[in-house]
Design a protein around this motif. Structure first.
Motif, PDB file in Angstrom:
ATOM      1  N   ARG A   1       1.921   0.668   1.377  1.00 22.37           N
ATOM      2  CA  ARG A   1       1.085  -0.335   0.712  1.00 22.37           C
ATOM      3  C   ARG A   1       1.112  -0.122  -0.790  1.00 22.37           C
ATOM      4  O   ARG A   1       0.915   0.996  -1.269  1.00 22.37           O
ATOM      5  CB  ARG A   1      -0.342  -0.208   1.242  1.00 22.37           C
ATOM      6  CG  ARG A   1      -1.304  -1.284   0.787  1.00 22.37           C
ATOM      7  CD  ARG A   1      -2.588  -1.157   1.601  1.00 22.37           C
ATOM      8  NE  ARG A   1      -3.564  -2.165   1.206  1.00 22.37           N
ATOM      9  CZ  ARG A   1      -4.521  -1.947   0.288  1.00 22.37           C
ATOM     10  NH1 ARG A   1      -4.598  -0.773  -0.283  1.00 22.37           N
ATOM     11  NH2 ARG A   1      -5.371  -2.897  -0.016  1.00 22.37           N
TER      12      ARG A   1
ATOM     13  N   GLN B   1      -2.469  -2.803  -5.093  1.00 24.62           N
ATOM     14  CA  GLN B   1      -3.151  -3.774  -4.230  1.00 24.62           C
ATOM     15  C   GLN B   1      -4.622  -3.417  -4.095  1.00 24.62           C
ATOM     16  O   GLN B   1      -4.980  -2.279  -3.779  1.00 24.62           O
ATOM     17  CB  GLN B   1      -2.486  -3.802  -2.851  1.00 24.62           C
ATOM     18  CG  GLN B   1      -2.955  -4.935  -1.965  1.00 24.62           C
ATOM     19  CD  GLN B   1      -2.110  -5.056  -0.701  1.00 24.62           C
ATOM     20  OE1 GLN B   1      -0.962  -4.645  -0.683  1.00 24.62           O
ATOM     21  NE2 GLN B   1      -2.697  -5.591   0.349  1.00 24.62           N
TER      22      GLN B   1
ATOM     23  N   PRO C   1      -8.481  -3.212  -2.652  1.00 23.11           N
ATOM     24  CA  PRO C   1      -9.036  -3.027  -1.304  1.00 23.11           C
ATOM     25  C   PRO C   1      -9.298  -4.388  -0.660  1.00 23.11           C
ATOM     26  O   PRO C   1      -9.839  -5.295  -1.293  1.00 23.11           O
ATOM     27  CB  PRO C   1     -10.346  -2.279  -1.550  1.00 23.11           C
ATOM     28  CG  PRO C   1     -10.184  -1.654  -2.897  1.00 23.11           C
ATOM     29  CD  PRO C   1      -9.316  -2.564  -3.683  1.00 23.11           C
ATOM     30  N   SER C   2      -8.914  -4.520   0.580  1.00 22.22           N
ATOM     31  CA  SER C   2      -9.139  -5.788   1.275  1.00 22.22           C
ATOM     32  C   SER C   2     -10.523  -5.793   1.914  1.00 22.22           C
ATOM     33  O   SER C   2     -11.060  -4.730   2.265  1.00 22.22           O
ATOM     34  CB  SER C   2      -8.083  -5.998   2.362  1.00 22.22           C
ATOM     35  OG  SER C   2      -8.274  -5.068   3.416  1.00 22.22           O
ATOM     36  N   PRO C   3     -11.114  -6.969   2.088  1.00 22.07           N
ATOM     37  CA  PRO C   3     -12.410  -7.041   2.776  1.00 22.07           C
ATOM     38  C   PRO C   3     -12.351  -6.435   4.173  1.00 22.07           C
ATOM     39  O   PRO C   3     -13.320  -5.823   4.627  1.00 22.07           O
ATOM     40  CB  PRO C   3     -12.696  -8.542   2.833  1.00 22.07           C
ATOM     41  CG  PRO C   3     -11.916  -9.123   1.693  1.00 22.07           C
ATOM     42  CD  PRO C   3     -10.668  -8.302   1.601  1.00 22.07           C
ATOM     43  N   GLU C   4     -11.192  -6.590   4.832  1.00 22.10           N
ATOM     44  CA  GLU C   4     -11.042  -6.046   6.183  1.00 22.10           C
ATOM     45  C   GLU C   4     -11.124  -4.521   6.160  1.00 22.10           C
ATOM     46  O   GLU C   4     -11.748  -3.904   7.045  1.00 22.10           O
ATOM     47  CB  GLU C   4      -9.711  -6.492   6.784  1.00 22.10           C
ATOM     48  CG  GLU C   4      -9.601  -7.984   7.078  1.00 22.10           C
ATOM     49  CD  GLU C   4      -9.372  -8.825   5.820  1.00 22.10           C
ATOM     50  OE1 GLU C   4      -9.612 -10.051   5.880  1.00 22.10           O
ATOM     51  OE2 GLU C   4      -8.950  -8.250   4.778  1.00 22.10           O
ATOM     52  N   GLN C   5     -10.466  -3.900   5.177  1.00 23.49           N
ATOM     53  CA  GLN C   5     -10.523  -2.444   5.067  1.00 23.49           C
ATOM     54  C   GLN C   5     -11.959  -1.970   4.839  1.00 23.49           C
ATOM     55  O   GLN C   5     -12.427  -1.034   5.494  1.00 23.49           O
ATOM     56  CB  GLN C   5      -9.643  -1.966   3.911  1.00 23.49           C
ATOM     57  CG  GLN C   5      -8.152  -2.036   4.181  1.00 23.49           C
ATOM     58  CD  GLN C   5      -7.357  -1.641   2.958  1.00 23.49           C
ATOM     59  OE1 GLN C   5      -7.675  -2.059   1.842  1.00 23.49           O
ATOM     60  NE2 GLN C   5      -6.326  -0.846   3.150  1.00 23.49           N
TER      61      GLN C   5
ATOM     62  N   TYR D   1     -12.382   5.291   1.616  1.00 23.48           N
ATOM     63  CA  TYR D   1     -11.260   4.463   1.168  1.00 23.48           C
ATOM     64  C   TYR D   1     -10.244   5.297   0.376  1.00 23.48           C
ATOM     65  O   TYR D   1      -9.037   5.249   0.651  1.00 23.48           O
ATOM     66  CB  TYR D   1     -11.754   3.298   0.309  1.00 23.48           C
ATOM     67  CG  TYR D   1     -10.604   2.489  -0.241  1.00 23.48           C
ATOM     68  CD1 TYR D   1     -10.023   1.480   0.519  1.00 23.48           C
ATOM     69  CD2 TYR D   1     -10.064   2.777  -1.489  1.00 23.48           C
ATOM     70  CE1 TYR D   1      -8.928   0.768   0.043  1.00 23.48           C
ATOM     71  CE2 TYR D   1      -8.971   2.072  -1.978  1.00 23.48           C
ATOM     72  CZ  TYR D   1      -8.414   1.069  -1.209  1.00 23.48           C
ATOM     73  OH  TYR D   1      -7.322   0.375  -1.684  1.00 23.48           O
TER      74      TYR D   1
ATOM     75  N   SER E   1      -6.541   6.283   1.772  1.00 23.92           N
ATOM     76  CA  SER E   1      -5.451   5.666   1.022  1.00 23.92           C
ATOM     77  C   SER E   1      -4.519   6.716   0.439  1.00 23.92           C
ATOM     78  O   SER E   1      -3.284   6.591   0.534  1.00 23.92           O
ATOM     79  CB  SER E   1      -6.005   4.806  -0.119  1.00 23.92           C
ATOM     80  OG  SER E   1      -6.761   3.730   0.362  1.00 23.92           O
TER      81      SER E   1
ATOM     82  N   ARG F   1      -9.647   1.465  -7.940  1.00 24.12           N
ATOM     83  CA  ARG F   1      -9.768   1.021  -6.539  1.00 24.12           C
ATOM     84  C   ARG F   1     -11.140   1.429  -5.990  1.00 24.12           C
ATOM     85  O   ARG F   1     -11.785   0.666  -5.266  1.00 24.12           O
ATOM     86  CB  ARG F   1      -8.656   1.642  -5.673  1.00 24.12           C
ATOM     87  CG  ARG F   1      -7.258   1.345  -6.135  1.00 24.12           C
ATOM     88  CD  ARG F   1      -6.836  -0.098  -5.917  1.00 24.12           C
ATOM     89  NE  ARG F   1      -5.698  -0.415  -6.754  1.00 24.12           N
ATOM     90  CZ  ARG F   1      -5.708  -1.258  -7.785  1.00 24.12           C
ATOM     91  NH1 ARG F   1      -6.818  -1.881  -8.108  1.00 24.12           N
ATOM     92  NH2 ARG F   1      -4.622  -1.483  -8.492  1.00 24.12           N
TER      93      ARG F   1
END
Length: 397
Positions: A78, A82, A84-88, A115, A119, A192
């Motif tokens: 990844r 990028q 952090p996605s809402p899903e993560q 996170y 990551s 992040r």
């Protein structure tokens, strides 16, 4: 690598000039505050990840076997850029047993740690066992960059512990810095962490925590000042809660209603920031007492401007009045409407004057610290270099 320990610290931040005007494309100056967050990370060999945050009364422990299924949401390939996605974030909240919409300090600190841990560890494919203890001199929720200092410390320690960057401490060296390239990596990951905590941060707070000193921020561009002096200040927390969102909206409303009045005020605040930047650079090159009256006058003018645009508060007026009786100059820092103020101390300000000001501010119900701005950014420490109170916390946990 077992039983290896890393100790890092990162500073908080204050806005010296440019509050609110920066939202409208003007220059702001952010400076590192020498109240710091400290982190100690020690590798274990028992398959556990333990997190302790004594400031907020938090102690967490997981088995790495519990955490491993979460790696599916953190592929090693990844891109680091990028967000952090809402899903993560939702997956981590669910894992940590946090209720929907939970936004307390404990909750966001937990999710940010998970996170960054997952990551960064995913790059090597191994989840290390570790003890992490974080202790801070910074109050939370006061606009002093406490979350960014936390994220910067986590990023620096985890990146070093997982071998992504080298830990810079050498034998016989009490503290050290990473290379500029490594600091870029730390800052990127700290950002992040700030995105997990705040959603859409400016990046200013984590940049100050990483590089220290002072930086200029305008229209999304962050430029560290090459060299700045350390300045003594009093930092006063009025303990009056405020909503940054409401205060920003109020300034916008005034600007729309009275553009011919408000735009020149914001332009003047911009000029104050730029004038102050020049003074700081001159002080760094050739320190002189003659610069202090200029800095004091700029603070006075800016404080009046901030009252004009509607972000002052009676508690902040009181700070200015109390310190003025001692011959000192103050202004709000951050969103205003309460919160914190800074008071400039000249090098020759007598200790008795400082003590009297602190006593009088305390009588008003305010919390006050004598500290510095223009402090260094993230640092690696050896135990002898740590402050006694930090060592006491570390040895007691």
């Amino acid at each position: 690598m077992l039983n290896k320990t890393w100790v890092v610290s990162a500073p908080g931040k204050v806005i010296l000039h440019g509050e609110h005007a920066v939202v409208h494309g003007k220059v702001a100056l952010a400076v590192a505050l020498n109240l710091r967050t400290f982190l100690r990370m020690t590798l274990r060999d028992d398959g556990k990840v333990q997190m302790q945050l004594p400031n907020i009364g938090t102690r967490l422990c997981w088995q790495t076997s519990e955490l491993r299924p979460l790696l599916a949401a953190f592929p090693a390939d990844r891109p680091e850029s990028q967000a952090p996605s809402p899903e993560q974030v939702e997956k981590l909240k669910a894992f940590a047993g946090l209720a929907d919409g939970a936004a307390g300090v404990h909750s966001i600190a937990t999710v940010a740690f998970l996170y960054l841990y997952l990551s960064i560890a995913s790059k090597g494919g191994v989840l290390p066992s570790m003890d992490v203890l974080v202790w801070s001199e910074l109050p939370t929720g006061a606009g002093l960059g406490s979350s960014a200092a936390y994220s910067v410390c986590l990023a620096g320690a985890l990146l070093s512990g997982c071998g992504v960057i080298a830990y810079p401490l050498r034998e016989g060296q009490s503290l050290a810095r990473w290379t500029e390239e490594e600091l870029d990596v730390i800052n990127s990951w700290a950002f992040r962490g700030e995105q997990v905590i705040h959603g859409n941060p400016s990046g200013v707070d984590n940049a100050v925590g990483t590089w220290g000193g002072a930086l200029r921020y305008q229209s999304g561009k962050i430029t560290p000042l090459k060299k700045v002096p350390m300045l003594r200040i009093l930092l006063t927390n009025t303990k009056v809660p405020r909503s940054t969102k409401i205060l920003v909206a109020g300034v916008k409303d005034k600007l729309l209603k009275f553009p011919a009045i408000m735009e020149p005020v914001l332009t003047s605040i911009d000029a104050i920031s730029q004038e102050c930047e020049g003074v700081l650079e001159a002080m760094a090159e050739r320190p002189s007492q003659e610069h202090y009256p200029v800095l004091e006058e700029l603070m006075d003018i800016n404080q009046h401007h901030l009252n004009v645009i509607g972000v002052g508060h009676s508690s902040l007026d009181r700070v200015c009045q109390v310190t003025a009786t001692h011959g000192l100059h103050s202004k709000l820092t951050g969103a205003g409407g309460g919160g914190c103020a800074i008071t400039l101390l000249r090098p020759d300000t007598a200790p008795s004057v400082v003590a009297a000001a602190i006593q009088d501010l305390g009588t008003c119900g305010f919390e006050c610290w004598e500290t510095d701005i223009g402090a260094p950014g993230i640092r690696a420490h050896s135990p002898p270099s740590l402050k006694a109170e930090v060592l006491k916390v570390f040895s007691g946990m």
